[in-house]
Design a protein around this motif. Structure first.
Motif, mmCIF file in Angstrom:
data_model
loop_
_atom_site.group_PDB
_atom_site.id
_atom_site.type_symbol
_atom_site.label_atom_id
_atom_site.label_comp_id
_atom_site.label_asym_id
_atom_site.label_seq_id
_atom_site.Cartn_x
_atom_site.Cartn_y
_atom_site.Cartn_z
ATOM 1 N N LEU A 87 30.204 43.650 64.236
ATOM 2 C CA LEU A 87 30.425 42.855 63.035
ATOM 3 C C LEU A 87 30.160 43.717 61.803
ATOM 4 N N LEU A 88 30.937 43.489 60.751
ATOM 5 C CA LEU A 88 30.863 44.324 59.550
ATOM 6 C C LEU A 88 30.642 43.480 58.306
ATOM 7 N N VAL A 89 29.825 43.980 57.408
ATOM 8 C CA VAL A 89 29.721 43.412 56.056
ATOM 9 C C VAL A 89 30.595 44.277 55.159
ATOM 10 N N LEU A 124 30.055 48.155 56.175
ATOM 11 C CA LEU A 124 31.167 48.996 56.629
ATOM 12 C C LEU A 124 30.906 50.454 56.307
ATOM 13 N N MET A 125 30.424 50.739 55.083
ATOM 14 C CA MET A 125 30.265 52.134 54.706
ATOM 15 C C MET A 125 29.002 52.760 55.294
ATOM 16 N N GLU A 126 28.383 52.039 56.214
ATOM 17 C CA GLU A 126 27.285 52.634 56.987
ATOM 18 C C GLU A 126 27.627 52.633 58.475
ATOM 19 N N TRP A 175 36.676 55.809 52.070
ATOM 20 C CA TRP A 175 35.529 56.254 52.880
ATOM 21 C C TRP A 175 35.952 56.433 54.346
ATOM 22 N N LEU A 176 36.710 55.467 54.840
ATOM 23 C CA LEU A 176 37.134 55.524 56.243
ATOM 24 C C LEU A 176 38.105 56.680 56.476
#
Lengths: 231, 231
Positions: free
Chosen positions: A106-108, A150-152, A197-198
């Motif tokens: 799951l992503l924030v 997400l960016m972690e 970022w991805l």
């Protein structure tokens, strides 16, 4: 079952010193089975029939393969999916389990509909995954992992991101040389910063066609496309 | 917009006598646009710039192509889906619309969970399709067609049937030379007689992977696999 890379899938596979050392590190004994794969998409089960310093022999075990394979993809597939409002994630988890996901992260996300998930809800999602795994006759119940930003987030292998306007197709990346993660965003889409970022980290944007999909439909299209390749 | 097959998609396409006659039959005039396709999956829009007996010239019109394309598949895709119990069809219709179905044909099957559908329920499904078409920015609202018995159903073009154990992949049949129908059965699966009837009439069985899918997940995997090819 451990996984061992072999130069080529064959009825009898002779391993050299490096690979033999790997078997010894795994403390395998003659008679035991390992998953063997050639790194190019082929895999099977091999039974260790000879083991001596610097040399090992594996023989294909088709019977063990049939039962070991179960209904799993050649490499584990993680679904990374943005938190969604209401009960939408329940439907996603249920169908993703049927469609072969080995893990659901799951992503924030920046444009998130929800920023957290209650402990009870997470327990319920895990129960749904377990029940769906049973009903779809899988040997693996996907782990439903607590949300991270997400960016972690972190991934092994290939990361494919559903992104409007992308040209590449998910089927271009199904060589099964490495684990696969497919990622889909929230209703509002990923932010530009998230996409940047991805992609900086090697993620591949893939198409899901020219229409606007709901956030709960995109993950199923991604996983459906993989299942429709026979995996 | 009319559809005209061309030998090859190019900026300038010169047609010979046969194809020119076809344009004349369609009563096309210089300045008008037609959809052009090469029969191998590529398509676009061509504007008629020269027309004389035995010879016509079409020039690619990329702007017209962008607006003509909308969000539709190159050929219409029909989802033929068994009647399902409860509210499951609502979810199928909603997601199938997002994923590009041009028509949803309901089927009565031997192992059906339901053998008929109430008038109110059909109206509701049509409303759901209409709403989903609007939300997914489609120019076409799929028609939801009253149920017919599977062994009385009719289709144009290619019919692909989701069937456990099938080896062929849906992506093997996406040349878009003809309309496409994808068919999925009820929870209990299609009967042997139904599968035989379909295959005798040229249906192709396709895989959705080694797991057991619920009847409401299979249609989305079929259509998701098409969408993931960029269509």
């Amino acid at each position: 079952m451990h996984r061992v890379q072999v130069p080529e899938l064959a009825e009898r596979m002779v391993l050299g010193p490096q690979d033999t050392r790997h078997l010894q590190v795994l403390r395998l004994r003659v008679g035991e089975c390992v998953q063997v794969f050639d790194g190019r998409g082929a895999q099977g089960v091999g039974r260790l029939t000879e083991l001596e310093p610097g040399r090992a022999v594996l023989e294909r075990d088709h019977q063990a393969q049939a039962s070991a394979r179960g209904a799993e993809t050649p490499q584990p597939v993680t679904l990374a999916v943005a938190l969604l409002k209401g009960d939408k994630l329940a439907d996603v988890v249920r169908a993703a389990t049927e469609l072969g996901a080995a893990r659901i992260q799951l992503l924030v996300t920046a444009h998130a509909e929800a920023r957290e998930i209650g402990a009870q809800k997470l327990v319920r999602l895990r129960r749904i995954a377990s029940e769906a795994a049973r009903q779809s006759e899988r040997s693996v119940t996907p782990e439903v992992v607590e949300p991270v930003r997400l960016m972690e987030c972190d991934w092994q292998g290939t990361l494919l991101v559903a992104h409007p306007g992308a040209q590449a197709r998910i089927t271009d990346f199904l060589s099964w040389e490495a684990p696969l993660t497919v990622l889909s965003g929230p209703e509002g889409g990923l932010s530009e910063a998230e996409v940047a970022w991805l992609t900086e980290r090697g993620a591949q944007a893939v198409t899901l066609g020219p229409r606007i999909l709901r956030a709960e439909t995109a993950p199923l299209a991604l996983l459906g496309a993989i299942a429709a390749q026979g995996q």
